[in-house]
Design a protein around this motif. Structure first.
Motif, PDB file in Angstrom:
ATOM      1  N   GLU A 134       0.826  -1.209   0.000  1.00  0.00           N
ATOM      2  CA  GLU A 134       0.000   0.000   0.000  1.00  0.00           C
ATOM      3  C   GLU A 134       0.861   1.259   0.000  1.00  0.00           C
ATOM      4  N   ALA A 135       1.933   1.247   0.788  1.00  0.00           N
ATOM      5  CA  ALA A 135       2.801   2.420   0.876  1.00  0.00           C
ATOM      6  C   ALA A 135       3.614   2.625  -0.399  1.00  0.00           C
ATOM      7  N   GLY A 141       1.551   7.093  -0.817  1.00  0.00           N
ATOM      8  CA  GLY A 141       2.441   6.433   0.125  1.00  0.00           C
ATOM      9  C   GLY A 141       3.788   7.125   0.243  1.00  0.00           C
ATOM     10  N   ASN A 144       5.007   8.048   3.698  1.00  0.00           N
ATOM     11  CA  ASN A 144       5.629   6.987   4.487  1.00  0.00           C
ATOM     12  C   ASN A 144       7.044   6.695   3.997  1.00  0.00           C
ATOM     13  N   HIS A 343      -0.363   0.871   5.523  1.00  0.00           N
ATOM     14  CA  HIS A 343       0.826   1.722   5.366  1.00  0.00           C
ATOM     15  C   HIS A 343       1.337   2.220   6.718  1.00  0.00           C
ATOM     16  N   TYR A 346       4.774   0.679   7.747  1.00  0.00           N
ATOM     17  CA  TYR A 346       5.963   0.799   6.903  1.00  0.00           C
ATOM     18  C   TYR A 346       7.256   0.694   7.711  1.00  0.00           C
TER      19      TYR A 346
END
Length: 617
Positions: A134-135, A141, A144, A343, A346
């Protein structure tokens, strides 16, 4: 090439880079997505000129006074000037940042774990584990990734500084850039304190070992003061202590899901959320509490066996989750739900993967002693697990390259995720599929009737299908547009402009159509053109004298123009047609009561007020 060669930093870093880029290469096929990309990049005028850099550092992210992430906007500004709105290269930047972070993880774990092979495996797991998709695979993202880069760089510079004060200065500078990337970088002082505690020399007092962290705390204090000076301090606090506790316990339940995702990441989803516990009698709440209480007792009881390295990694994991723990503020995504997005994991993935490597190492050593499983079988099993994670990462990058597929997958798992359903509806609208867009906006409104974005989106989808009157009705149902007020006003203005031209065109072909005159009168009145509305309503009732709605609206326009006696006469003319007990009749009574009150005819004012009161609203 032998394993000793692979452990050499240049070869290890090259391998990490190649594997990372290969895993995430499918994401570069994606376009700018509807959730954040449109606002932060595509329609963001601030990134069009380097003259706006000062503005980026003194304004909030998205303009909502909650987030301050100027370094993210600076990165978008640089990319815009390098390759414009070529979405592919924004994704490439994300992948390169992730590969750089994996290299930093390798460097940090070599220092923390003390073994190059363990550091290599930990960095590889960090790089290719599916939970990172997702990140890395979505441009938003970037916060992150960039924050992670400065956060990890600052920590590595601190660990390797020794007596080299210039490295210590670099660590402070990197920490500052991390704060300007995302607020979660503020946990670095806590991480340094944890490192000092678990790795301190027995001959050095703990408090003395904290002296090097003081400048980091000073930098963070200056950052907080700067944010307060800018007024970027909006935080959504919990309304009560019980609410905070329920939110925190919901977050902890999400952490249990995180543990499972590290091992078995089979239901990864975009923008994961979780329904907040609503009662202290909920069994899930107490099971969550018992789980973490038992875990804390186990860690404390086994602290000597675990050793300082493992204990430090456990602390690191939870330290990095503190900003999203719901303790300081509610991170809500919709009524009754908090965000437990993937995320968030991370940087916590770094200590998690390091712990996994330590655990696997211990199991392998025990197996060599007991000789219960063939080493070849174990190696094949670990290779299979690595391949499983790698293929899942590729699969989710393929999903991310098509935002509709990505959103639909998430909704298949959590159908009540409003942000995702609204984004899916918006994506369909962008593709010209207004019927599907309408369907998803209506679904949102079934569950959350007050959702302003869905109501405005539904109106726009109807407008794009040519259903202009239905569109207007939806816009009128918006009770609190909030930050979407300007969008709503623009859409309403646009729709009434279309209706005006459409009604005028139809009237040219059929000038004796009372319904068309009535519709044009409505448009004029909605846009504030009362003389035009008056003329159209007069023509409406001339062509159709028994049209109650036409008479009522004519009376309303007369009343708004201050022609009270004429308004009263028109309302009474409407009532003389026959007065069914409906809302239109009740409103006519109320208007007449108000008009006669202004005219000084108190008897009629009281009579009509009484008649209105006799009808149930």
């Amino acid at each position: 090439m032998g394993f000793e060669t692979l452990k050499k930093p240049p070869v290890a870093l090259l391998g990490i880079f190649l594997l990372t880029f290969a895993a995430y290469a499918f994401a570069v096929q994606g376009t700018f997505k509807t959730m954040d990309d449109e606002v932060s990049i595509v329609r963001n005028e601030d990134i069009r000129s380097f003259a706006n850099i000062g503005k980026l550092f003194t304004s909030s992210f998205f303009g909502d006074k909650s987030y301050h992430r100027p370094m993210i906007m600076v990165s978008f500004m640089a990319e815009y000037h390098l390759w414009g709105l070529n979405a592919m290269l924004y994704y490439v930047t994300n992948i390169l940042l992730h590969a750089a972070n994996a290299a930093l993880v390798f460097a940090i774990l070599r220092l923390v774990l003390g073994r190059a092979e363990a550091a290599l495996f930990g960095a590889l797991l960090f790089a290719i584990h599916p939970v990172q998709w997702e990140a890395v695979s979505n441009i938003p993202g970037r916060s992150n990734l960039l924050c992670g880069f400065f956060y990890l760089s600052a920590f590595w510079a601190y660990l390797s500084a020794g007596r080299l004060w210039w490295k210590y200065g670099i660590a402070l500078a990197l920490f500052t850039l991390g704060l300007f990337s995302k607020e979660s970088a503020g946990m670095l002082p806590a991480l340094i304190i944890a490192y000092a505690f678990f790795f301190r020399s027995d001959r050095r007092p703990f408090l003395k070992s904290l002296i090097p962290v003081l400048p980091f705390i000073a930098v963070e204090a200056a950052y907080v003061f700067f944010r307060r000076h800018l007024g970027i301090t909006e935080v959504f606090y919990w309304a009560s202590i019980p609410g905070l506790f329920l939110g925190f316990m919901t977050f902890l339940r999400g952490v249990i899901t995180y543990f499972r995702l590290f091992l078995l990441p089979v239901d990864l989803q975009f923008d994961r959320s979780r329904e907040i516990y609503t009662s202290f009698s909920d069994p899930g709440l107490w099971l969550t509490l018992a789980f973490f209480a038992a875990g804390a007792v186990l860690v404390i009881a086994s602290r000597r066996k675990l050793g300082p390295v493992a204990l430090f990694l456990v602390c690191w994991f939870f330290i990095d989750l503190v900003p999203v723990s719901q303790i300081f503020a509610s991170i809500g995504v919709q009524p009754g739900y908090i965000s437990v997005a993937e995320h968030f994991l991370y940087t916590p993935t770094v200590p998690a993967m390091a712990l996994a490597v330590l655990g696997l190492g211990k199991l392998l050593r025990l197996n060599r002693e007991k000789k219960r499983v063939s080493p070849r079988v174990l190696r094949l099993g670990l290779a299979g697990l690595f391949a499983f994670y790698y293929l899942l990462t590729i699969q989710h990058n393929i999903y991310s390259s098509n935002e509709i597929a990505m959103f639909e997958r998430t909704l298949a798992i959590t159908p009540l995720n409003v942000r995702i359903r609204n984004s899916l509806a918006t994506s369909y609208a962008r593709l010209g599929n207004y019927i599907e867009s309408e369907k998803h906006f209506r679904k949102t409104l079934e569950d959350f009737p007050l959702n302003a974005w869905a109501r405005i989106g539904l109106g726009k989808a109807l407008c794009d299908q040519g259903k202009y009157w239905e569109c207007v009705l939806e816009y009128e149902k918006v009770q609190d547009p909030g930050k979407f007020q300007e969008l709503l006003d623009d859409n309403v203005h646009l729709t009434y402009g279309i209706l005006l031209r459409e009604q005028q065109k139809k009237l040219q072909a059929d000038p004796l159509n009372s319904q068309l005159h009535y519709g044009l009168g409505i448009v004029y009145s909605k846009t504030g053109d009362f003389p035009g509305a008056m003329a159209e309503f007069e023509e409406t009732v001339r062509l159709r004298p028994d049209f109650r709605e036409g008479l009522f609206n004519l009376g309303s326009v007369y009343e708004a123009a201050g022609r009270l006696a004429e308004a009263a006469a028109v309302y009474e003319r409407m009532l003389a047609l026959g007065a069914p007990d409906d809302e239109l009749t009740r409103h006519a009574y109320l208007h007449l009561a108000e008009i006669y009150g202004k005219l000084g005819d108190n008897d009629n004012a009281a009579r009509y007020q009484g008649l209105a009161g006799g009808l149930v609203p």
